[in-house]
Design an enzyme around this catalytic site. Structure first.
Site, short mmCIF file in Angstrom:
data_model
loop_
_atom_site.label_atom_id
_atom_site.label_comp_id
_atom_site.label_asym_id
_atom_site.label_seq_id
_atom_site.Cartn_x
_atom_site.Cartn_y
_atom_site.Cartn_z
N THR A 109 0.87 -1.17 0.00
CA THR A 109 0.00 0.00 0.00
C THR A 109 0.91 1.22 0.00
O THR A 109 1.61 1.49 0.96
CB THR A 109 -0.92 0.02 1.23
N LYS A 133 -7.26 1.26 -2.87
CA LYS A 133 -6.84 0.81 -1.53
C LYS A 133 -7.08 1.91 -0.50
O LYS A 133 -7.43 1.63 0.66
CB LYS A 133 -5.37 0.40 -1.53
N LYS A 161 0.41 4.90 8.44
CA LYS A 161 0.98 5.29 7.15
C LYS A 161 -0.09 5.38 6.07
O LYS A 161 -0.17 6.35 5.32
CB LYS A 161 2.06 4.28 6.75
#
Length: 301
Positions: A100, A175, A243
């Site tokens: 990701t 995502k 993150k």
């Protein structure tokens, strides 16, 4: 896939990567592996994986390279470093970043590949350690559609829900949608079981009642049983979730879009990370309330 595409490079053997590489071996692929600490590859090597000293060596020996590392800076180094993939990749190869990461980095990898005659897909996944182990991941794919078609059988060795989203970067944007939905859901799911605890209810009985109704979700069914057992081991690290939420907020800002639910979720997880929980699983959000109550109650934001 044809014969020449049966040798795979896999870079990154963390909580999910190791299981994903093992599933490829189980499907009959010859898999070359690299991770920063060779000890992490020991079990895969015992299962038949071939160790490589760096990403460049992986690229020299294989024609499809999958990356599954931690942060965008790690992706950048793996692809563009002195001993990175693009230092050794051959024309005609395919690179698939399943980390990701940022849509902009996905585009950079794609454009650099194009210069070298290399096809690139951004294909982040959802499903955590359970999905990686069982080969049931959801995979969101961006890049050229023809490359996606060539790689479908490979991707089905890793997941079940494989969806082409559009041009390069589209997989990473999708995502972000996934992580935004999970972030707010994790707050709601956790608050429900904090409420149950303070109402004196049995959490397992509550779970039986609400997990199959309108309140049900993947997080409730898969993570709350861990919370009940006080198992906060990582299926997905808090530090990596922070993150991801940061990337989503940055991308939203570029679109002049405010996402207050995501902002709140990140604030709660940031608080946990500051208290040493960054390497716990995302279900450790429950600890936010436990720690706050120890300090005399939830404080006003």
């Amino acid at each position: 896939m044809n014969q020449r595409k049966e040798t795979i490079g896999f870079i990154g053997l963390g909580v999910m990567g190791e299981s994903m590489a093992r599933n490829l071996i189980a499907k009959g692929y010859q898999v070359y592996v690299f991770t920063r600490t060779k000890e992490k590859a020991r079990r895969l090597i015992a299962d038949g994986a071939i160790w490589s000293e760096n990403p460049k060596e992986i690229a020299i020996n294989t024609e499809i390279i999958i990356t599954m590392v931690g942060y965008p800076k790690d992706v950048e180094n793996v692809y563009f470093g002195d001993k990175g993939i693009y230092a050794g990749v051959k024309a005609g190869s395919i690179v698939i970043d399943m980390t990701t990461s940022t849509p902009s980095l996905a585009k950079k990898i794609y454009e650099e590949g194009k210069k070298r005659g290399v096809s690139a897909l951004d294909a982040p996944v959802s499903g955590g350690d359970i999905g990686a182990e069982k080969g049931t991941l959801s995979i969101m794919v961006g890049g050229d559609q023809q490359t996606f078609i060539e790689c479908k059988s490979l991707l089905f060795a890793l997941g079940e829900n494989i969806v082409y989203q559009g041009p390069c970067g589209a997989g990473q944007h999708t995502k972000m949608c996934n992580q935004i939905a999970i972030a707010s859901n994790m707050v709601g799911v956790t608050e429900a079981f904090v409420y149950a605890k303070y109402a004196g209810l049995d959490p397992e009985t509550v779970l039986k009642s609400i997990s199959n109704g309108a309140a049900g979700s993947w997080s409730m069914s898969n993570l709350i049983p861990r919370v009940i057992k006080k198992d906060y081991s990582p299926g997905f690290f808090i530090k990596h979730f922070i993150k991801d939420m940061g990337i989503a907020l940055e991308e939203a800002e570029k679109m002049s879009l405010r996402l207050p639910g995501l902002e709140l979720a990140k604030e709660l997880y940031d608080s946990l990370a500051k208290q040493g929980e960054e390497n716990s699983g995302t279900q450790a959000l429950m600890k936010y309330w436990d720690l706050s109550m120890e300090d005399g109650g939830i404080k006003e934001r």
